[in-house]
Write an enzyme that holds these catalytic residues in place. Structure first.
Site, PDB file in Angstrom:
ATOM      1  N   GLY A 342     -26.036   8.152 -55.206  1.00  0.00           N
ATOM      2  CA  GLY A 342     -25.258   6.803 -55.910  1.00  0.00           C
ATOM      3  C   GLY A 342     -24.021   6.311 -55.089  1.00  0.00           C
ATOM      4  O   GLY A 342     -23.632   7.014 -54.055  1.00  0.00           O
ATOM      5  N   THR A 344     -20.886   6.532 -55.966  1.00  0.00           N
ATOM      6  CA  THR A 344     -19.717   7.456 -55.561  1.00  0.00           C
ATOM      7  C   THR A 344     -20.053   8.657 -54.802  1.00  0.00           C
ATOM      8  O   THR A 344     -19.073   9.012 -54.323  1.00  0.00           O
ATOM      9  CB  THR A 344     -19.399   7.867 -57.153  1.00  0.00           C
ATOM     10  N   GLU A 384     -26.324   5.454 -50.218  1.00  0.00           N
ATOM     11  CA  GLU A 384     -25.783   4.137 -50.167  1.00  0.00           C
ATOM     12  C   GLU A 384     -24.673   4.116 -49.186  1.00  0.00           C
ATOM     13  O   GLU A 384     -23.318   4.372 -49.510  1.00  0.00           O
ATOM     14  CB  GLU A 384     -25.528   3.607 -51.399  1.00  0.00           C
ATOM     15  N   TYR A 385     -24.930   3.916 -47.894  1.00  0.00           N
ATOM     16  CA  TYR A 385     -26.049   3.564 -47.239  1.00  0.00           C
ATOM     17  C   TYR A 385     -26.036   4.165 -45.959  1.00  0.00           C
ATOM     18  O   TYR A 385     -25.042   4.379 -45.259  1.00  0.00           O
ATOM     19  CB  TYR A 385     -25.964   2.037 -47.008  1.00  0.00           C
ATOM     20  N   ASP A 453     -27.243  -6.826 -57.767  1.00  0.00           N
ATOM     21  CA  ASP A 453     -25.799  -6.922 -57.167  1.00  0.00           C
ATOM     22  C   ASP A 453     -25.822  -7.439 -55.940  1.00  0.00           C
ATOM     23  O   ASP A 453     -24.907  -6.789 -55.012  1.00  0.00           O
ATOM     24  CB  ASP A 453     -25.377  -5.406 -57.271  1.00  0.00           C
ATOM     25  N   TRP A 590     -31.873  -0.445 -63.697  1.00  0.00           N
ATOM     26  CA  TRP A 590     -30.670   0.184 -63.777  1.00  0.00           C
ATOM     27  C   TRP A 590     -29.934  -0.486 -65.062  1.00  0.00           C
ATOM     28  O   TRP A 590     -29.688  -1.343 -64.923  1.00  0.00           O
ATOM     29  CB  TRP A 590     -29.615   0.230 -62.768  1.00  0.00           C
TER      30      TRP A 590
END
Length: 610
Positions: A342, A344, A384-385, A453, A590
């Site tokens: 994710g 974070t 990511e990423y 996003d 999501w």
């Protein structure tokens, strides 16, 4: 899950008093049309300091994978802050190199970086990739052919298509493309290391080979051939087109008060095929638990529990994991995957990429822990990423993601699901070009491209734009930032359509201080949100700022000075129809707590897929 957009530069402190056009070099001569060139400019100068910008232009007919600018500053002049580049200094000699995510530059494209400095001087002796910045260096004659592509293999097939992938060739100057042959006939020409060959006949054997080309026209020997037989009568391989996958965020049990039981009471459980449990952490190159209290320790009372039975103090498993076990017992066909990373927690993948086998082993031991092995049916990787920048920057290399997923698949075997959430940045030289997503596709059951996003309040001044456009539109702020371009590029990279799912956000993105109703207006900052500025759940927005217009397949509305965009049941139905037409494997979203208590959005997904 997070935005796939480009990196945002950090503004320099200081007020420019005089804008100048003091350049490092004049207009490049005619020879630069076949060279990589660079032009550096003082964009502002206030006497004691300055702000500058360098633009690299690839004037060749081939893509480049990295760049390096060198130059000398006179004594008394120095450069401090730099953004979108790495800086190295030796005396008065400065070297700037790409940061990983902006190294790949397609033919005819440009990329820039900025900096701030002190003193009155400016650069001399500029070089780009070892040659003069104005492109005046004489080109060498290239007679060396690339090496033959290796490990040609099929990553998927249907009745009329075959997806192929191979290892990249090497060349003394650089490979510019690959020609794919069906027998003796050229079937496709691509720049990446994967392709989907279409227009084939069901239940037919085909022999494929691949050759590499460089800029000078030198052609490699053919790869070893691979023989593939298409499916019988319109089969679609592993993808059925009806997958409905929802992310359940472990932290939703706190402020949001959203529990596993809500998946059942909203009617969502009956419509889901899979749940991705988010997130496990990645630390020290290993998969680790993200929140032990939420995951397996929280004691549920009878009223909060899926089956109405309260947890006891001495039972071996509690928390979300036990509730998911109860949910699966009620819905036997429902599958659950443990998602790691994710926005974070993706920083840990850099260390994991150094030893993929050890990472995969740690993940397997955690997912298959005897206390909850029956809860999970596989693993979802949300990096990511890879080889690009998200919350942090990674420079593990273009093959790191493929190598890591290969190790995960080898450890988890064919009896478990292996999936991955990936970038939706389809821009030239963007995040999708930094990683071999086509080659890695062979190891996953499907990809979740994060087709939302694209735009949002992190660009505080705007322009306003729908965060999940289905297609491009006039005045779109960034080319390649829309679902159609994302899916199209992944297909061209060799990812089979039935291994791709369309992503839907169960929330909106918004700005405030907006005066223009149509997309493209300016703003003063992100709009207010319940948990975070600039973002709000659909269940709130449908009443707070009802959508009354659509653009590029996504709804939007201006309410007072706030401007919001989000998907509604109507726009979701349109996106599902588009996904079916593209032959995609289904849809994911999501995340579950953003929907209404009656599950309006998931119902639109389920009904839209049919």
């Amino acid at each position: 899950m997070s935005r796939p957009g480009g990196r945002r530069a950090t503004a320099l402190v200081g007020v420019a008093t005089l804008a100048v056009a003091s350049t490092l070099l004049s207009a490049p001569p005619a020879s630069s049309a076949e060279a990589v060139t660079a032009s550096c400019t003082k964009t502002s100068d206030w006497g004691s300091g300055f702000q500058g910008n360098c633009t690299i232009t690839n004037g060749t007919g081939a893509g480049i994978s990295s760049w390096k600018i060198e130059g000398d500053l006179p004594s008394g002049t120095s450069i401090g802050s730099v953004w979108d580049a790495n800086k190295a200094v030796s005396g008065d000699h400065y070297t700037f190199t790409n940061v990983g995510w902006n190294g790949s530059l397609a033919a005819g494209k440009t990329v820039s970086f900025g900096f701030g400095g002190t003193g009155p001087g400016w650069f001399t002796g500029c070089k780009i990739n070892g040659s003069p910045c104005d492109g005046s260096g004489e080109p060498e004659i290239d007679t060396q052919a690339p090496t033959a592509p290796g490990n040609l293999h099929s990553t998927g097939k249907s009745a009329t298509t075959v997806a192929l992938s191979w290892n990249a060739s090497t060349d003394n100057v650089g490979v510019t493309g690959y020609d794919v042959y069906n027998g003796g006939t050229k079937a496709a020409t691509v720049t990446g290391t994967g392709v989907t060959v279409t227009g084939l006949t069901p239940k037919t054997a085909y022999d494929f080979t691949v050759k590499a080309r460089d800029k000078a026209g030198n052609v490699s020997p053919a790869s070893a051939p691979v023989s593939v037989t298409t499916d019988e009568g319109g089969g679609t391989g592993p993808g059925t087109g009806d997958k409905v996958i929802g992310y359940f965020a472990q932290w939703g049990i706190y402020q949001r008060g959203y529990h596993v039981k809500n998946i059942d009471t909203s009617g969502s459980a009956a419509k889901l095929t899979h749940i991705n449990y988010a997130f496990g952490n990645v630390q020290g190159g290993r998969c680790t638990i993200g929140d032990s209290y939420a995951d397996y320790d929280k004691a549920y009372q009878a009223g909060e529990s899926v089956d109405g039975v309260a947890d006891t103090w001495d039972q071996p498993l509690r928390g979300n994991f036990n509730q998911l076990r109860k949910l699966k017992k009620k819905y036997p066909n429902l599958k659950v995957l443990f998602s790691f990373g994710g926005w974070t927690w993706s920083g840990g993948f850099t260390e994991a990429a150094k030893n993929p086998a050890a990472f995969a082993d740690s993940c397997y031991k955690l997912v298959e822990d005897p206390r909850w092995a029956d809860v999970f049916d596989g693993i979802d990787i949300d990096w990511e990423y890879p080889n690009a920048c998200g919350l942090s920057c990674d420079t593990s290399g273009k093959d790191a993601f493929k190598n890591l997923l290969g190790a995960v698949r080898a450890k988890f075997g064919t009896g478990n699901l292996v999936t991955a959430a990936i970038t939706a940045d389809a821009s030239e030289g963007g995040k999708m070009d930094a990683t071999d997503y086509g080659g890695a596709a062979q190891y996953v059951d499907w990809y979740n491209p994060m087709t939302y996003d694209y735009f949002g309040g992190w660009d505080a001044k705007g322009p306003t734009a729908p965060h999940s456009p289905l297609t491009r539109y006039d005045r779109i702020p960034h080319e390649g930032f829309n679902t159609a371009d994302t899916i199209g590029k992944l297909k061209r990279l060799g990812v089979p359509a039935n291994k791709l799912l369309i992503g839907i956000g169960f929330y909106g993105r918004g700005w405030t201080g907006v005066t223009e109703e149509a997309p493209g207006g300016t703003a003063t900052g992100p709009a207010g949100g319940t948990y975070e500025a600039g973002i709000e759940d659909y269940k709130v927005l449908k009443n707070k700022c009802p959508a009354n217009k659509t653009i590029a397949g996504t709804a939007y509305a201006k309410c007072g000075s706030d401007w919001w965009s989000y998907d509604t049941p109507a726009t979701i139905r349109g996106k599902m129809a588009w996904a079916k037409g593209e032959g995609l494997g289904g849809s994911f979203f999501w995340e579950l707590s953003g929907d209404t208590t009656g599950g309006e959005l998931i119902t639109a997904i389920k009904n839209g897929l049919g």
